[in-house]
Design an enzyme around this catalytic site. Structure first.
Site, PDB file in Angstrom:
ATOM      1  N   ASP A 180      28.406  38.723  30.304  1.00 20.93           N
ATOM      2  CA  ASP A 180      29.705  39.243  30.507  1.00 20.93           C
ATOM      3  C   ASP A 180      29.728  40.639  30.380  1.00 20.93           C
ATOM      4  OD1 ASP A 180      29.345  36.525  29.470  1.00 20.93           O
ATOM      5  OD2 ASP A 180      31.635  36.525  29.430  1.00 20.93           O
ATOM      6  N   GLU A 225      33.023  38.469  34.866  1.00 19.24           N
ATOM      7  CA  GLU A 225      34.377  37.956  34.536  1.00 19.24           C
ATOM      8  C   GLU A 225      35.151  39.094  33.915  1.00 19.24           C
ATOM      9  OE1 GLU A 225      35.411  34.745  32.271  1.00 19.24           O
ATOM     10  OE2 GLU A 225      34.339  35.578  30.474  1.00 19.24           O
ATOM     11  N   ASN A 226      34.744  39.929  33.063  1.00 17.46           N
ATOM     12  CA  ASN A 226      35.334  40.933  32.313  1.00 17.46           C
ATOM     13  C   ASN A 226      35.220  42.253  32.664  1.00 17.46           C
ATOM     14  OD1 ASN A 226      33.824  38.611  29.917  1.00 17.46           O
ATOM     15  ND2 ASN A 226      36.115  38.689  30.053  1.00 17.46           N
ATOM     16  N   ASN A 247      36.012  31.799  33.028  1.00 16.09           N
ATOM     17  CA  ASN A 247      37.427  31.426  32.922  1.00 16.09           C
ATOM     18  C   ASN A 247      38.255  32.553  33.082  1.00 16.09           C
ATOM     19  OD1 ASN A 247      36.184  32.379  30.226  1.00 16.09           O
ATOM     20  ND2 ASN A 247      38.170  32.133  29.477  1.00 16.09           N
ATOM     21  N   HIS A 248      37.619  33.752  33.429  1.00 15.87           N
ATOM     22  CA  HIS A 248      38.635  34.933  33.818  1.00 15.87           C
ATOM     23  C   HIS A 248      38.547  35.198  35.252  1.00 15.87           C
ATOM     24  CE1 HIS A 248      40.369  35.634  29.935  1.00 15.87           C
ATOM     25  NE2 HIS A 248      38.753  36.023  29.405  1.00 15.87           N
ATOM     26  N   HIS A 288      30.212  33.717  27.905  1.00 18.81           N
ATOM     27  CA  HIS A 288      31.237  33.397  27.260  1.00 18.81           C
ATOM     28  C   HIS A 288      31.602  33.677  25.857  1.00 18.81           C
ATOM     29  CE1 HIS A 288      35.454  32.014  26.910  1.00 18.81           C
ATOM     30  NE2 HIS A 288      35.271  31.198  25.793  1.00 18.81           N
ATOM     31  N   HIS A 334      30.180  36.202  24.175  1.00 24.13           N
ATOM     32  CA  HIS A 334      29.959  37.463  24.040  1.00 24.13           C
ATOM     33  C   HIS A 334      28.938  38.013  22.840  1.00 24.13           C
ATOM     34  CE1 HIS A 334      33.528  38.786  26.700  1.00 24.13           C
ATOM     35  NE2 HIS A 334      32.890  37.860  27.073  1.00 24.13           N
TER      36      HIS A 334
HETATM   37 FE   LIG Z   1      33.411  36.708  28.889  1.00 23.84          FE
HETATM   38 FE   LIG Z   2      34.923  33.540  29.198  1.00 16.46          FE
END
Ligand SMILES: [Fe+2]
Ligand SMILES: [Fe+2]
Ligand SMILES: [Fe+2]
Ligand SMILES: [Fe+2]
Ligand SMILES: [Fe+2]
Ligand SMILES: [Fe+2]
Ligand SMILES: [Fe+2]
Ligand SMILES: [Fe+2]
Lengths: 269, 269, 269, 269
Positions: free
Chosen positions: D8, D39-40, D68-69, D176, D178
């Protein structure tokens, strides 16, 4: 003592509904004290502002309780920190601005109003059971009239807290699910109980929010903005009467919807 | 069509209460079909057994729905897999034993009974909204009388599903929280709705379980065995009437408690 | 001071692996103190018993920490209540049997061992941040050597607690996920940190449990009994060295698996 | 086939770190394909934009996975819907814009890249196990090189999915949390596995976000805005090599932090 309590007021329609009906409710119930849960009164349904609190005080709401949306409006920090008529959940962590209970005059006596948050399916707050114990010790014999707004999701946690406090407080009334339950009763020792009082807000909605947005959220699992729709509103509350020793002698649910303009259901000890 | 539905039956006291009252309920409501949620009928409040299902059929319960406790009793696997009168939540994963809905004769017509689980604060089940869509497509024009038991925790999810299905099913009745809500209404298109019907089980309890055990769990956060206490019981249900096109014309809550032996609250379209 | 810490010991294979390797670990690391997380050492992977604790003490484990499975074996209540070598999470509610930290001699000094539970995705425990503050105040100047086992799920909560305590404790080592992370470091002020130390238990498994059972649980969403499989095992731990002021000077991960019989990864300040 | 995957990417520091190191990573690993979880990458750490995706493509990232983002930036809807180089989690509900896997050329063959979301402690997505089954059936014999980014919180769910797919895909790499885990291995049948690859983003942070904000959130339980701090960054990734039949022959973790500028840990079958 005669206590009127209104459930979570949601957005402008909720506020209007309260403003419209408070005079009639006061005429009918002649409360010594009116309490309302204001955690959703902001236009977007999240939090409260000073102006909105004032609008409730203007229609003779005496005390405002809150919930998990307490701090959603930044500008309300000052209000919550200083106004003795505002009660935020007592089991926010130590050092949180504001007060978890308040004492005020009502009728010819005193009453304590406590606000607590449940933890099941909610957030990481302090233990509501032990927080209640601590507050009751602090109140001591200042008054035997004690009203508790238990803002929680799980029925088990609300019933458990009420059972735990049975005979030690005048009333435990649940808020947060925005749907009124039909289980009003008076527990041993004179504690009036209702799992959830319901809300004051849009009628044609999903717990106060725009139907399309909420359904879209469930269907898409994407970030969705929930909005408070305009239109017809409903009001839900509860009326409790206590004897001179602070024991509840009656509890009566109040429900006003577009279809059934005035309906109460009572429970007499 | 006249449909009687009883909420989650909890343990032996719940079963006894149903056995005691079913004759009177039948006399009073003359249902074409009686449905009961049996997910908590085992003595420990978790799951069902073949013998207990038979005891419900014996008192003229026609269909049994279930919930998150469906598979808690190992011996019930055979029953759930084969008995057409048992409906387990339809959104268990593909390949799960049993059926998610059933069609049966009632009065002079057919009715479909669907059971679904919510996901909010529950478990990782399939999407209840799309599962409902799929089942309605399967039912097609076999019948317009469709009863749905939505076994879920969150009020928003229950109201959202009912709103989503408004006009497409005869009734969406919530179960699982064990506390009856007071929001019965008929949604546009003739869908009777109630967020939660409540339960049949011990009265002096916390949602059917021994008070001390549940309170101890909240106080100690330790593993705690929940037991179903003996003693006085309550019964909660709902009565729905549909017209010939499967549209609900009335919904009436039923509540029988030791304090209020027979109380109904109706909503007429 | 030289501190050896072993992650969650799971079942019989985990115990055997610790028994087999402890002599070699001691020879290699010459620890002044050995700590092990014993929350999963019971044969079914849940909790601990007096006999199993003794078996760890027998191979020179000095202190046993626990976690969310602390009270899963009823018979361990006596052990947890009385043995000063057992530390259960300090943020269980007030009144919980046992101790949340202990002080003991190690090398030529004293060391405090603290155990805490996270709340994110876990349970309703007391605030771990404020509990840590309180314990550090209690420890005061009794010792500057302080080891903290942070038993938690969410990486953010573990990193946040370690950052919050940076410079105030010698080490914050995470447990609970049963998978070792690769982020060992020494935070400002001399706090050794590792998000998760991993576990000692079956290698060909899903976090220590039988693969088929866990996969079946995810596939079926039914109640599933998790069992600890027999077979080859792995061991995970961490070795920390502190200076005379209690500041960590090194942190070294330990990983012993069937494929890589001895591997360490160090971080020197 | 030689596959490089970056965890991520968080905010501007994460993007810069990737831009800075990609040339060296490419020189060192000579990947046939580079995948990164984006996603981030938005400045606030939530979601992605078209411009940011382009900046990754510019430094020879071939495929971007999400999590999820995925839909946190409204303007990315077009990008996600149309760009074949963007893969969003496949188990978003049916009808979600975008694709859950993609096929592309790499080296002298084809490779499929799949993205899935876990459900434990996450959200209400479709079953990742059955979604994987469905996609593998769709891929059929188009290619045996299959890379899966399992974006999930719980270690058990990630290990379970990898075990379930063992021998059917080339790699299951978790994202996810991190935080990079140290459990790289090659499962039977040639499936490279790592519970979490970690992230590319701010080093002196709590999983990429400003330390003070995250700690304040845990301490206050109030709404808190998380920000991505500037300053030194870290990069985490994994390098996998597969044989001509799509079986992993090696997996090597990559970790570049201010303290340890280049570190890899390998696992050879
Ligand atoms: Fe993430
Ligand atoms: Fe995530
Ligand atoms: Fe509310
Ligand atoms: Fe609320
Ligand atoms: Fe139930
Ligand atoms: Fe249930
Ligand atoms: Fe564990
Ligand atoms: Fe644990």
């Amino acid at each position: 003592m005669r206590i009127l309590f209104l459930g979570d007021i949601v957005g402008h329609p909720g506020k209007q509904m309260v403003e419209q009906w408070m005079p009639k409710l006061i005429t009918h119930f002649r409360p010594d004290l009116t309490i309302a849960n204001g955690e959703n009164i902001a236009p977007n349904g999240r939090g409260i502002t000073e102006r909105l609190a004032e609008s409730l005080f203007d229609v003779e709401v005496d005390i405002i309780t809150l919930g998990n949306h307490t701090f959603d409006q930044r500008e309300s920090m000052q209000l919550i920190s200083t106004d003795r008529r505002i009660v935020r959940p007592a089991n926010y962590p130590q050092g949180t601005p504001g007060q978890g209970y308040t004492l005020c005059r009502a009728g010819d006596g005193q009453i304590a109003i406590i606000n607590l948050l449940g933890r099941s399916f909610m957030g990481d707050y302090d233990d509501p059971f032990r927080t209640a114990d601590r507050i009751l010790a602090e109140i001591g014999d200042q008054t035997a009239h004690i009203f508790l707004d238990m803002h929680a999701e799980a029925t088990a946690e609300k019933v458990a807290l009420a059972t735990y406090l049975s005979g030690r407080v005048s009333a435990v009334i649940g808020t947060h699910t925005h749907v009124q339950t039909a289980d009003e009763r008076i527990l041993p020792g004179g504690t009036a109980f209702l799992t959830d009082v319901g809300m004051c807000g849009p009628y044609d909605s999903i717990i106060g929010f725009h139907k399309d947005g909420v359904i879209q959220k469930f269907l898409s699992q994407m970030p969705t903005r929930f909005e408070v729709p305009q239109g017809e509103a409903q009001l839900h509350g509860v009326f409790i009467e206590t004897d001179s020793r602070g024991r509840a002698v009656s509890i009566e649910r109040i429900s006003i919807t577009p279809n059934r303009p005035w309906q109460t259901n009572g429970f007499l000890n």
